[in-house]
Design an enzyme around this catalytic site. Structure first.
Site, mmCIF file in Angstrom:
data_model
loop_
_atom_site.group_PDB
_atom_site.id
_atom_site.type_symbol
_atom_site.label_atom_id
_atom_site.label_comp_id
_atom_site.label_asym_id
_atom_site.label_seq_id
_atom_site.Cartn_x
_atom_site.Cartn_y
_atom_site.Cartn_z
ATOM 1 N N GLY A 93 2.850 8.904 6.322
ATOM 2 C CA GLY A 93 1.688 9.109 5.462
ATOM 3 C C GLY A 93 0.705 7.997 5.740
ATOM 4 C CB CYS A 104 -4.160 5.108 10.061
ATOM 5 S SG CYS A 104 -5.268 3.791 9.542
ATOM 6 C CE LYS A 141 -8.805 7.381 8.699
ATOM 7 N NZ LYS A 141 -9.222 7.163 10.076
HETATM 8 N N1 LIG Z 1 -6.336 0.947 6.527
HETATM 9 C C1 LIG Z 1 -5.788 0.676 7.698
HETATM 10 O O1 LIG Z 1 -4.630 0.280 7.784
HETATM 11 C C2 LIG Z 1 -6.581 0.836 8.972
HETATM 12 C C3 LIG Z 1 -6.077 0.301 10.170
HETATM 13 C C4 LIG Z 1 -6.820 0.446 11.333
HETATM 14 C C5 LIG Z 1 -8.035 1.114 11.292
HETATM 15 N N2 LIG Z 1 -8.502 1.642 10.124
HETATM 16 C C6 LIG Z 1 -9.812 2.301 10.113
HETATM 17 O O2 LIG Z 1 -10.767 1.425 9.539
HETATM 18 C C7 LIG Z 1 -11.743 2.173 8.797
HETATM 19 C C8 LIG Z 1 -11.804 1.662 7.379
HETATM 20 O O3 LIG Z 1 -10.580 1.931 6.760
HETATM 21 P P1 LIG Z 1 -10.177 1.290 5.349
HETATM 22 O O4 LIG Z 1 -8.783 1.669 5.084
HETATM 23 O O5 LIG Z 1 -10.559 -0.154 5.351
HETATM 24 O O6 LIG Z 1 -11.200 2.104 4.392
HETATM 25 P P2 LIG Z 1 -11.491 1.878 2.846
HETATM 26 O O7 LIG Z 1 -11.780 3.222 2.302
HETATM 27 O O8 LIG Z 1 -10.411 1.040 2.242
HETATM 28 O O9 LIG Z 1 -12.832 0.996 2.810
HETATM 29 C C9 LIG Z 1 -14.085 1.438 3.210
HETATM 30 C C10 LIG Z 1 -15.138 0.630 2.410
HETATM 31 O O10 LIG Z 1 -16.435 0.875 2.963
HETATM 32 C C11 LIG Z 1 -17.371 0.892 1.900
HETATM 33 N N3 LIG Z 1 -18.600 1.538 2.374
HETATM 34 C C12 LIG Z 1 -18.763 2.833 2.762
HETATM 35 N N4 LIG Z 1 -20.038 3.030 3.177
HETATM 36 C C13 LIG Z 1 -20.675 1.838 3.067
HETATM 37 C C14 LIG Z 1 -22.014 1.386 3.337
HETATM 38 N N5 LIG Z 1 -22.940 2.219 3.835
HETATM 39 N N6 LIG Z 1 -22.322 0.108 3.089
HETATM 40 C C15 LIG Z 1 -21.397 -0.744 2.594
HETATM 41 N N7 LIG Z 1 -20.128 -0.385 2.327
HETATM 42 C C16 LIG Z 1 -19.768 0.889 2.562
HETATM 43 C C17 LIG Z 1 -16.633 1.606 0.793
HETATM 44 O O11 LIG Z 1 -17.204 1.361 -0.476
HETATM 45 C C18 LIG Z 1 -15.219 1.019 0.942
HETATM 46 O O12 LIG Z 1 -15.059 -0.146 0.151
HETATM 47 C C19 LIG Z 1 -11.332 3.645 8.927
HETATM 48 O O13 LIG Z 1 -12.031 4.222 9.986
HETATM 49 C C20 LIG Z 1 -9.859 3.543 9.275
HETATM 50 O O14 LIG Z 1 -9.413 4.645 10.024
HETATM 51 C C21 LIG Z 1 -7.805 1.495 8.957
#
Ligand SMILES: NC(=O)c1ccc[n+]([C@@H]2O[C@H](COP(=O)([O-])OP(=O)(O)OC[C@H]3O[C@@H](n4cnc5c(N)ncnc54)[C@H](O)[C@@H]3O)[C@@H](O)[C@H]2O)c1
Length: 441
Positions: A260, A263, A266
């Site tokens: 789950g 990452c 999706k």
């Molecule tokens: N969570 C993980 O373990 C992980 C690991 C590697 C890569 N990623 C990738 O990193 C990216 C972010 O993931 P996450 O888990 O940190 O997401 P998240 O949903 O926890 O955080 C995203 C943040 O971006 C903010 N945001 C959105 N649009 C904005 C804007 N225009 N200006 C300012 N802030 C804005 C949101 O309010 C939110 O706080 C995704 O593409 C994900 O696939 C995530």
């Protein structure tokens, strides 16, 4: 280097905090005012071990600040990182790029001098070129390059993963941008962590390739576990025997209730869609998605079997609902499939999770939240271990069994040796890909 980090979620906040720890001057931006208010008060909006300390020392050192004002953060920055969410788009399985493109446009309008716009979010192949075009169109006078810098950190071990990565991937196509990226990652380069420079498309593809491969590895062992149950083999020993082969490796080879998290679901879905768009079906990935869905649903049958064929009226204690330990992240957690099905089957659920309640309350209606495994098991008809938090790894099984009305356990993370569970007084036990006792299945 002066860095603006757009998005302070799991990736943006950890990256921003760690870059400031490298000595850079970092401004973290989020459009969610609640998050910024918390961060300004010194509070961390997510649960990530160790993040609060690194954050505090860099705020104290004057290298790390937070704001809701994107333009102010971008003004004068050498690099602007986009770390916003790329969830699955409703309906079609594609990555939803709305947030990335909106951020790109906002950045374009705020640029004051040369900057590298770096995509850290996981994005489909071709997105960095779209970001480039969007910025050029929104602000034709802008002086910028784009770079792709996918992130590989794992929630729960994010600080260590960021500070000591297996590799850093940088897709970049000008010397000027490469120099900025090299300067940003200099502390890692000096410590000889590999930095892989590629073009934009390759960097984007590496991230999807890595995640789809890991999802496939987990799903492979989960499918092997099903066969073990039919044949009488033991998946833990099978995984050990396989994993000792250096070509295979023992990581991501633990049978469980299906992957789950924020990452894998999706990203596998997005990769499958990218394949379809290019008339190049990613059949392995498509199968991984289907098998993983079946694995999650199979867990419901296991619990129903454990309870004698029906959970109606049964009191069930669920230990762990986050998608893995050491995070509060509930996105796509197997619990979101399993718990509602048990509630729907008429069971009365008591849920314990060290960090999952804040998110989980809205996602899992109709359950009773408790803060202690033994209290949750009191007079219960079954206990189900869904997430292997440390505190569920070392349970006093005798005490647990003694408290229950019907001492039965579904150990969906294969934590306990079968003999220990039997000796503790349990009547029935099921796990994944191993022989249990006391049930028909
Ligand atoms: N969570 C993980 O373990 C992980 C690991 C590697 C890569 N990623 C990738 O990193 C990216 C972010 O993931 P996450 O888990 O940190 O997401 P998240 O949903 O926890 O955080 C995203 C943040 O971006 C903010 N945001 C959105 N649009 C904005 C804007 N225009 N200006 C300012 N802030 C804005 C949101 O309010 C939110 O706080 C995704 O593409 C994900 O696939 C995530």
């Amino acid at each position: 280097m002066k860095i603006a980090m757009i998005g302070t979620g799991y990736v943006g906040l950890v990256s921003g905090v760690c870059f400031s720890d490298f000595g850079h001057e970092v401004v973290c931006v989020d459009k969610d005012p609640r998050k910024i208010e918390m961060l300004e008060r010194g509070e961390v909006p997510i649960f990530e071990p160790g993040l609060d300390q690194v954050m505090a020392r860099n705020v104290e050192g004057g290298r790390l600040t937070f704001t809701g004002d994107l333009a102010a953060a971008v003004d004068g920055a050498d690099a602007v990182f986009i770390a916003v969410g790329t969830p699955t788009r409703r309906g079609d399985g594609h990555a939803d790029l709305t947030y990335v493109m909106a951020a790109a446009e906002e950045i374009a309008n705020a640029l004051t001098g040369y900057a590298v716009i770096v995509t850290k979010s996981t994005v489909p192949v071709g997105t960095n070129r779209k970001v480039q075009a969007t910025i050029a169109q929104a602000n034709p006078a802008a002086d910028f390059d784009v770079a792709s810098n996918p992130e590989f950190l794992r929630e729960g071990a994010a600080i260590d993963d960021f500070m000591r990565p297996d590799r850093v991937v940088v897709g970049v196509e000008s010397d000027r941008a490469r120099d900025v990226m090299a300067e940003i990652y200099r502390p890692l380069f000096l410590r000889e962590f590999p930095i892989v420079y590629t073009d934009l498309e390759t960097a984007e593809m590496i991230k999807y390739g890595a995640n789809a491969f890991l999802a496939a590895k987990i799903t492979f062992i989960n499918e092997m576990a099903m066969l073990c149950e039919k044949t009488g083999a033991d998946i833990k020993a099978v995984a050990k025997g396989m994993g000792l082969d250096g070509r295979i490796g023992n990581k991501f080879l633990h049978a469980g209730p299906g992957y789950g998290g924020s990452c894998f679901p999706k990203d596998t879905s997005a990769l499958a869609r990218i394949g379809q768009d290019y008339a190049c079906p990613m059949k392995i990935t498509e199968t991984v998605i289907a098998v993983n869905d079946a694995v999650k649903r199979r867990m419901i049958d296991k619990v129903v079997d454990l309870c004698g064929g029906s959970v109606n009226g049964k009191v069930i204690a669920v230990l762990g609902v986050t998608f893995k330990p050491n995070t509060d992240d509930m996105r796509e957690a197997p619990s979101l499939t399993i718990v509602p099905a048990l509630v729907g089957g008429g069971a009365q659920l008591r849920v314990v999770d060290p960090q999952g309640r804040r998110e989980g309350e809205a996602l899992l209606p109709g359950v009773q939240w408790m803060d202690d495994a033994y209290k949750a098991a009191q007079d219960a008809d079954a206990v189900v271990i869904l997430t292997e938090w440390n505190e569920f790894r070392g349970l006093d099984l005798k005490r647990l069994a003694g408290a229950m009305a019907q001492p039965r356990m579904a150990d969906l993370r294969n934590i306990y040796p079968v003999g220990d569970v039997r000796d503790a007084g349990f009547d029935a036990y099921v796990s994944i890909g191993r022989k249990g006792f006391g049930t028909e299945g």
